[in-house]
Design a protein around this motif. Sequence first.
Motif, PDB file in Angstrom:
ATOM      1  N   LEU A 165       0.680  -1.170   0.029  1.00 20.99           N
ATOM      2  CA  LEU A 165      -0.108   0.136  -0.068  1.00 20.99           C
ATOM      3  C   LEU A 165       0.880   1.197  -0.183  1.00 20.99           C
ATOM      4  CD1 LEU A 165      -2.815  -0.888   2.596  1.00 20.99           C
ATOM      5  CD2 LEU A 165      -3.184  -0.787   0.110  1.00 20.99           C
ATOM      6  N   LEU A 166       2.263   1.130   0.269  1.00 22.50           N
ATOM      7  CA  LEU A 166       3.062   2.478   0.503  1.00 22.50           C
ATOM      8  C   LEU A 166       3.019   3.300  -0.893  1.00 22.50           C
ATOM      9  CD1 LEU A 166       5.974   1.147   2.659  1.00 22.50           C
ATOM     10  CD2 LEU A 166       4.086   2.416   3.328  1.00 22.50           C
ATOM     11  N   PRO A 167       2.899   2.694  -2.143  1.00 22.98           N
ATOM     12  CA  PRO A 167       3.477   1.228  -2.416  1.00 22.98           C
ATOM     13  C   PRO A 167       4.735   1.040  -2.700  1.00 22.98           C
ATOM     14  CG  PRO A 167       2.511   2.687  -4.435  1.00 22.98           C
ATOM     15  CD  PRO A 167       3.003   3.462  -3.259  1.00 22.98           C
ATOM     16  N   ASP A 168       5.259  -0.011  -2.115  1.00 20.39           N
ATOM     17  CA  ASP A 168       6.756  -0.409  -2.285  1.00 20.39           C
ATOM     18  C   ASP A 168       6.523  -1.823  -2.802  1.00 20.39           C
ATOM     19  OD1 ASP A 168       9.438  -0.996  -2.314  1.00 20.39           O
ATOM     20  OD2 ASP A 168       9.579  -0.649  -0.171  1.00 20.39           O
ATOM     21  N   LEU A 169       6.393  -2.002  -4.143  1.00 22.93           N
ATOM     22  CA  LEU A 169       6.082  -3.364  -4.875  1.00 22.93           C
ATOM     23  C   LEU A 169       7.423  -4.355  -4.774  1.00 22.93           C
ATOM     24  CD1 LEU A 169       3.650  -2.727  -7.664  1.00 22.93           C
ATOM     25  CD2 LEU A 169       3.003  -3.226  -5.228  1.00 22.93           C
ATOM     26  N   GLY A 170       8.752  -3.445  -4.885  1.00 18.60           N
ATOM     27  CA  GLY A 170       9.833  -4.092  -4.874  1.00 18.60           C
ATOM     28  C   GLY A 170      10.170  -4.912  -3.756  1.00 18.60           C
TER      29      GLY A 170
END
Length: 389
Positions: A165-170
């Motif tokens: 959700l941060l989004p920090d998909l990595g």
Amino acid sequence: MPKQVKKRHLLDYGILIPYLILCVLGLVMVYSSTSYILVEAGQNPMSSVINQMIFWILSLAVITVIYKMKTDVFRNKGFAWIAIVVIISLLLLVLIIGKEVNGAKGWLEVGGFSIQPAEYMKIVSIWYLSLKLSNRQTAIQGKTFFETVRRPLFPIVVALIIIALLPDLGNAAVITLIVLAVLFASGINYIYTLILGAVGIVGSIGFIELINLTHGKFLPAHVYSRFATFQNPFADEFNKGHQMVNGYYAIYNGGLFGRGLGNSIQKKGFLKFAHTDYIFSIVIEELGLIMSILILALLFYMIARIILVGIRSSDPFNSMMCLGIGALFMIQTFVNLGGISGLIPLTGITFPFLSQGGSSLLMLSICIGFVLNISAEEKRKKYSLDIMK
């Protein structure tokens, strides 16, 4: 084992020495990749490397403390729970008041330093799962896969949702892969782990296709741009593909032997993240392909030593910890290299030990402290058994 043999004599130098070499090289490359821009901005050219050095000194102190502790401390369920609750709380705090960088919230500002809780979630996930699953190994027989992992995975899933959700998909993707590696090493039927891995791969491919079909309308703009440009960055060379294209130029400029330390062209304003995501592109440009391969060989040697400690460990917890940490280093390396080479979208994942990033360096150093302690304990057990014989 004779009492006069102290723990410092059990240090695994095959892990410690590569770590020290890589960290020193990292300080050199952080200075090389940041000094020009800092001078142009009228700032102290040493400021970035001094910041990184502070975290390295702190890291060495943390390694020393962890190494001197008894491994029984690591097996304390209370400490593991406290660690995961603290990290989840910090992640929630980041989601609310975190510092936004390049469209994503990931950092908390504390006393002039930035802390990235998602980085620490990597080692906490390994520690927590290793503890929970090693305690359950005797009870695994007769239980289904989901009965075994349901409760241990719950707080990890909660943390992953917050990170996404941060989004920090990595980092969310890296932690997911680490969790799969620990599950694979835990003694649970490997078929379940392979099934989860296959579902993850198919889901990832489907996700990318959905992005292509919808043009990423459901994603933040900065996330979609990474997916859109990695397929053909030269189609938008001077805008969204600028970073990746200049990363390629840096790699091309290096050739076999490099332009020489400090002589990178691309770090002079062309590569915005030359000191973080693209540090290895600058390494190739300045030191050349041959030296870069030697650096990778040193890193993979250290990873192999860590995995070997895990394989040889007689204790399930020790084994899972080392195999999980080895997987963390390997995954993070390949994700970073995949991003700068265009094999996968750029994720913002740093290159281990070389990229600037205090949280990343401290987290990786904590991992080294765990492994060195476990290695010493396993040596102590082996020598004790040899003496008994």
